[in-house]
Scaffold this motif. Structure first.
Motif, PDB file in Angstrom:
ATOM      1  N   SER A   6       0.867  -1.181   0.000  1.00  0.00           N
ATOM      2  CA  SER A   6       0.000   0.000   0.000  1.00  0.00           C
ATOM      3  C   SER A   6       0.902   1.228   0.000  1.00  0.00           C
ATOM      4  CB  SER A   6      -0.886   0.031   1.245  1.00  0.00           C
ATOM      5  OG  SER A   6      -1.787  -1.038   1.228  1.00  0.00           O
ATOM      6  N   PHE A   7       0.454   2.274  -0.630  1.00  0.00           N
ATOM      7  CA  PHE A   7       1.236   3.501  -0.737  1.00  0.00           C
ATOM      8  C   PHE A   7       0.475   4.631  -0.067  1.00  0.00           C
ATOM      9  CE2 PHE A   7       2.275   0.694  -4.186  1.00  0.00           C
ATOM     10  CZ  PHE A   7       3.655   0.712  -4.204  1.00  0.00           C
ATOM     11  N   PHE A   8       1.207   5.548   0.574  1.00  0.00           N
ATOM     12  CA  PHE A   8       0.564   6.714   1.174  1.00  0.00           C
ATOM     13  C   PHE A   8       1.500   7.902   1.127  1.00  0.00           C
ATOM     14  CE2 PHE A   8       2.765   4.779   4.760  1.00  0.00           C
ATOM     15  CZ  PHE A   8       3.226   5.859   5.510  1.00  0.00           C
ATOM     16  N   THR A   9       0.920   9.078   1.238  1.00  0.00           N
ATOM     17  CA  THR A   9       1.656  10.339   1.244  1.00  0.00           C
ATOM     18  C   THR A   9       1.799  10.805   2.685  1.00  0.00           C
ATOM     19  OG1 THR A   9       0.697  10.891  -0.903  1.00  0.00           O
ATOM     20  CG2 THR A   9       1.651  12.709   0.354  1.00  0.00           C
ATOM     21  N   SER A  10       2.959  11.384   3.013  1.00  0.00           N
ATOM     22  CA  SER A  10       3.195  11.897   4.364  1.00  0.00           C
ATOM     23  C   SER A  10       2.181  12.995   4.686  1.00  0.00           C
ATOM     24  CB  SER A  10       4.621  12.445   4.475  1.00  0.00           C
ATOM     25  OG  SER A  10       4.812  13.524   3.582  1.00  0.00           O
ATOM     26  N   PRO A  11       1.970  13.269   5.982  1.00  0.00           N
ATOM     27  CA  PRO A  11       0.973  14.276   6.373  1.00  0.00           C
ATOM     28  C   PRO A  11       1.174  15.652   5.728  1.00  0.00           C
ATOM     29  CG  PRO A  11       1.595  13.006   8.283  1.00  0.00           C
ATOM     30  CD  PRO A  11       2.523  12.586   7.161  1.00  0.00           C
ATOM     31  N   TYR A  20       4.437  -2.658   3.402  1.00  0.00           N
ATOM     32  CA  TYR A  20       4.525  -3.978   2.778  1.00  0.00           C
ATOM     33  C   TYR A  20       4.723  -5.041   3.852  1.00  0.00           C
ATOM     34  CZ  TYR A  20       9.450  -3.209   3.682  1.00  0.00           C
ATOM     35  OH  TYR A  20      10.637  -2.951   4.308  1.00  0.00           O
ATOM     36  N   ASN A  21       4.602  -6.301   3.446  1.00  0.00           N
ATOM     37  CA  ASN A  21       4.946  -7.387   4.362  1.00  0.00           C
ATOM     38  C   ASN A  21       6.105  -8.155   3.748  1.00  0.00           C
ATOM     39  OD1 ASN A  21       3.909 -10.002   3.082  1.00  0.00           O
ATOM     40  ND2 ASN A  21       2.111  -8.690   2.967  1.00  0.00           N
ATOM     41  N   ALA A  22       6.922  -8.729   4.611  1.00  0.00           N
ATOM     42  CA  ALA A  22       8.113  -9.457   4.174  1.00  0.00           C
ATOM     43  C   ALA A  22       8.341 -10.622   5.122  1.00  0.00           C
ATOM     44  CB  ALA A  22       9.314  -8.519   4.190  1.00  0.00           C
ATOM     45  N   ARG A  34       6.951 -13.707   9.060  1.00  0.00           N
ATOM     46  CA  ARG A  34       6.524 -12.535   8.290  1.00  0.00           C
ATOM     47  C   ARG A  34       6.314 -11.346   9.214  1.00  0.00           C
ATOM     48  NH1 ARG A  34       6.371 -13.608   3.406  1.00  0.00           N
ATOM     49  NH2 ARG A  34       5.412 -11.706   2.702  1.00  0.00           N
ATOM     50  N   TYR A  35       6.540 -10.158   8.678  1.00  0.00           N
ATOM     51  CA  TYR A  35       6.347  -8.923   9.434  1.00  0.00           C
ATOM     52  C   TYR A  35       5.902  -7.821   8.484  1.00  0.00           C
ATOM     53  CZ  TYR A  35      10.952  -7.629   7.608  1.00  0.00           C
ATOM     54  OH  TYR A  35      12.006  -7.327   6.773  1.00  0.00           O
ATOM     55  N   LYS A  50      11.847   3.636  -6.918  1.00  0.00           N
ATOM     56  CA  LYS A  50      13.090   2.906  -6.668  1.00  0.00           C
ATOM     57  C   LYS A  50      12.895   2.176  -5.344  1.00  0.00           C
ATOM     58  CE  LYS A  50      16.917   5.130  -7.317  1.00  0.00           C
ATOM     59  NZ  LYS A  50      18.067   6.048  -7.124  1.00  0.00           N
ATOM     60  N   PHE A  51      12.582   0.905  -5.423  1.00  0.00           N
ATOM     61  CA  PHE A  51      12.298   0.122  -4.220  1.00  0.00           C
ATOM     62  C   PHE A  51      13.606  -0.243  -3.527  1.00  0.00           C
ATOM     63  CE2 PHE A  51       8.511  -0.532  -6.808  1.00  0.00           C
ATOM     64  CZ  PHE A  51       7.548  -0.138  -5.904  1.00  0.00           C
ATOM     65  N   ALA A  52      13.696   0.086  -2.255  1.00  0.00           N
ATOM     66  CA  ALA A  52      14.889  -0.197  -1.465  1.00  0.00           C
ATOM     67  C   ALA A  52      14.853  -1.623  -0.942  1.00  0.00           C
ATOM     68  CB  ALA A  52      14.962   0.778  -0.294  1.00  0.00           C
ATOM     69  N   THR A  53      15.973  -2.072  -0.411  1.00  0.00           N
ATOM     70  CA  THR A  53      16.025  -3.362   0.275  1.00  0.00           C
ATOM     71  C   THR A  53      15.168  -3.254   1.532  1.00  0.00           C
ATOM     72  OG1 THR A  53      18.270  -3.716  -0.533  1.00  0.00           O
ATOM     73  CG2 THR A  53      17.577  -5.027   1.370  1.00  0.00           C
TER      74      THR A  53
END
Length: 67
Positions: A6-11, A20-22, A34-35, A50-53
């Motif tokens: 899910s994506f969201f914008t800061s306040p 995300y879950n991993a 999983r967390y 650009k998805f980070a680790t």
């Protein structure tokens, strides 16, 4: 159950974040390993994300701007 990020914008509207879950093991099992996590997104020059680790469980990050 399959979960998607899910994506969201800061306040204050200045940052984009992903939730995300991993899995904490390389097998990626759907068990207690999983967390859920959230990380700030950065973007490539063409505007694509650009998805980070994924961060390790227990990592403390600075919260979204405007909090």
């Amino acid at each position: 159950m399959l979960m998607f990020p899910s994506f969201f914008t800061s306040p204050d509207g200045k940052e984009q974040w992903v939730v995300y879950n991993a899995a904490s093991n390389s097998a990626g099992a759907c068990d207690a390993s999983r967390y859920a996590s959230a990380q700030k997104l950065s973007f490539n020059s063409d505007g694509s994300p650009k998805f980070a680790t994924p961060v390790k469980p227990g990592t403390t990050l600075t919260g979204p701007s405007g909090e």
